[in-house]
Structure formats: C-alpha cells, structure tokens
Scaffold this active site. Structure first.
Site, short mmCIF file in Angstrom:
data_model
loop_
_atom_site.label_atom_id
_atom_site.label_comp_id
_atom_site.label_asym_id
_atom_site.label_seq_id
_atom_site.Cartn_x
_atom_site.Cartn_y
_atom_site.Cartn_z
N ASP A 46 7.66 -1.79 13.77
CA ASP A 46 6.34 -1.77 13.16
C ASP A 46 6.38 -0.97 11.85
O ASP A 46 5.84 -1.40 10.82
CB ASP A 46 5.36 -1.14 14.15
N GLU A 118 8.17 -7.52 16.54
CA GLU A 118 8.36 -6.22 15.88
C GLU A 118 9.62 -5.52 16.41
O GLU A 118 10.36 -4.91 15.64
CB GLU A 118 7.14 -5.32 16.10
#
Lengths: 227, 227
Positions: A46, A118
């Site tokens: 992320d 992610e």
C-alpha cells in the site's frame, strides 16, 4: 501436474516473475487460510504503491495543484481499481482462502483480492526493489493513468451513496431535516439520512440543507464501507 | 549579510544540504505567500515519508502484525510529530508566510510547519533520490523509532477528545444516551456528544453505550481537527 506453473498467467499480466514462489504464495494467502498470510505485505505494498503513483502524477501533471493530485491518486489506488486489476490477473483463482471466505462473494471478495493485489506489489518490492516495482506498477496502471483528467468533477457524497446502494440493489436513502437553528442568514441545518440496512440514521450538520445532506451521506458511506 | 547562509542550522539538523536553494525555498513557502508554494512538494513528501517509514517498520518488527505496524506508522507521521521535528530544525523561522498567516499561532501554525516538513522531504527526494531521503528520514526519526513499543495500548477516542479539549482549555464533552432500540441482548445505543465550541452534538451508534460514545467522540475529534 509437473511442469505446469499455476502462476504463469499472473506473471504475464503483471510483467514480473517471482524468484521466490513462497513469497508470492504468501501474498496470495488470506489471513483466514494460514498463519503466514498477506497482511504485512499488504501494509508494505500500500505504501509503495502510494509513493509510486504520487511520483508519477507529480511528474506527469506539473501544473496541477495538490488537491487534484490527491483526488487522482485516490481514484487510482482505491479498492475498486485494485480489485479490477486483480481480476484481470486471475488473483481470485490463485488465492488461498479459509473455508469461510471461500464462499464469500461480492463486496467482501473484491476487498480480499484488492488487498492481495497490494500484497503482491509489496512482495515485488521486497524481492526486486523499488525500480522494478515502479516498472510493474506503471505498466499495470498505464491505461488508467492515461485516462485521467485532472479537471474531472469529483462525484459528491450523495451521488456516491446513491450509486453504492443501487449497485447493491438496495433502496435509496431518505433525507430529512430534523432541526434548523439560528436565524435568517446564519442558520444551521441538521439532517438525518436513513439507509435501509443501517439501524439508525446518520446525522449531518451544515450551514445549508445541501451541506448537511452531503455530510450525512458521507457518514452513511463510511459506515457502509466499514460494515 | 553576505556569506551568511540562513539555512545552515536546518541543513545541519536534517543532515542534508540542498544544491538547489530555490527548491528548499519553495518547500518553505506557504500558499499564502507566493504562487510557487509547497503544496505539491508536500503531496510528494507525504507519500515518500509514508513509504520509508513503512519499510523501516516492516524490517524492524518482523513478527508484528499489520494492525500494529499501521498504528506505529500513524504515530510517526502524524502532524504533531512532524511539527516537533520542524521546530527542532527552526522551520517556522525560515518560512515564507502571507501577512494573514504570519500572525497565526497554536494549532494552525503547527499544521503549517508540519506540512513544510513534509515538503522538505519531498524536495530532498526530488533532488537526491530515494536512498538519500531514506538516510535523512531515518536519521531524523531515529530516536522516535527506537522508542516505539508495538504493544503499547492505543488511546481510545474519548481519552483523545478529552486531552484535545483540555490542552486547549475548553470544557469537557457531555455524553448523553438519546435512544435505545432493540431488546435485551440485541440493543442499539444512540449517543450524543456535545462539545462546547461545536454547534450541534455529534452522534454515535453502537451495540453498547461505550461503543456509541467512542464513535461519537471520534466524530467530534474529526470535526474539531478539520475546523
């Protein structure tokens, strides 16, 4: 089935082949399936993704103010976009899920594969460093970045709430002004927004009915998203 | 005063000397002072900082789950921490502010220098690349990273709201249960939290009085922070 690499399509799609298949496997493992799951990799991915996209937008739009860069970045890294990319790479089929999650569909499933996307980015960064991760991300996001329009009007909260509910075939929200205080040009409006599957109305406050409704819609959206 | 470098102390503190003083100057320019201000650099710096800290925590705490990494990262990159670091480097004295902002103090000023701190990080990244930015950040944050305890209990929203109000010498919030629905073990509580300088109470909903109060306190904090 010796010789068959289950990750071949994924590697092709993302343009990266993992040396350490164990790391990729961890990125594809939901916490419901094993102790070695993908949440830490997701945390890393992320941050790396946010940074790569921020740099790209900074360079690509030298005249665009910060507020618009932030909004474009949100569009690119939000769960929906990640889930779309995950679907294009068959991430769902490759995931290790616990028995409970195997059956999950819709919104819940989208969020699981978005997180895995992610985690895959985090895993590439760990294995190959930033430069290669940058290549992978910019290749994957290319068409979406090219389509961006910094001047596109962002959808307001009421519109987004309506679309959210419609896409889930739920009834539309009901807004009601429950209190007006102050006089004439210094009024404060309190509005309730009632959504079918939430127990209690969400309250918004503002200097106009519209502003109070937008705030209430925003709270309703947040509550629904965290459900 | 020829020969005197106004940025000498800042350079020493952050451990980096800018080649392009114009870039540093931009990082120190608030939007109230000039067209070439620091908001875009702040956007970039925020992302770079988040990434560097994420990677550091990932490596330093190999056994710590994602939730705790996220919480530790928030502590390290929040406005208060950035403002402290900015103060240690005399960022406030070096800033270019518009006439209105020059007089601002307290919370508003802290937020301006915190943003500038992020902009400086963004500027280093632009000029010198990620590796050197990493060195600067890890050096600046060293003592704070070493002090981290992954198992420290996070403060709940009611405590944080109370501390926020006390630090500003404002009266304490008043909580009131305004509705209870459902029966016995499936009750839903609606609580209002009234804060002196907010026009209208914030509403929280939860399966217990405590949970509803925490939600209302959280909303009150958010509203106060965005004020």
């Amino acid at each position: 089935m010796q010789g068959i690499n289950p990750y071949a399509k994924l590697s092709r799609q993302i343009g990266y082949e993992f040396k350490d298949t164990g790391l990729l496997k961890q990125a594809l493992t939901h916490r419901s399936a094993a102790k070695q799951h993908n949440e830490r990799l997701e945390f890393l991915g992320d941050a790396v993704l946010g940074m790569i996209i921020a740099r790209e937008l900074y360079d690509k739009f030298p005249q665009v103010p910060e507020g618009k860069l932030t909004r474009m970045r949100s569009t690119l890294v939000k769960g929906d976009t990640l889930a779309e990319l995950a679907r294009e790479s068959d991430v769902g089929e490759l995931m290790n899920l616990g028995p409970g999650e195997l059956k999950s569909g819709g919104h819940r499933r989208s969020s699981i594969i978005a997180d895995a996307m992610e985690a895959i980015i985090g895993a590439i960064y760990l294995e190959a460093g930033l430069e290669q991760t940058e290549q992978v991300v910019l290749h994957l996001w290319k068409s979406r970045i090219n389509k961006l329009d910094p001047n596109e009007h962002p959808k307001d909260a009421k519109t987004r709430l309506q679309e959210f509910l419609q896409s889930r075939k739920l009834p539309l929200p009901v807004y009601e002004v429950v209190k007006i205080t102050g006089k004439d040009h210094a009024q404060t409006f309190v509005v309730h927004c009632q959504v079918a599957n939430l127990n209690s109305p969400l309250e918004g406050v503002g200097s106009s009915r519209r502003k109070a409704e937008q705030q209430a819609a925003n709270l309703a959206l947040e509550t629904l998203m965290n459900d």
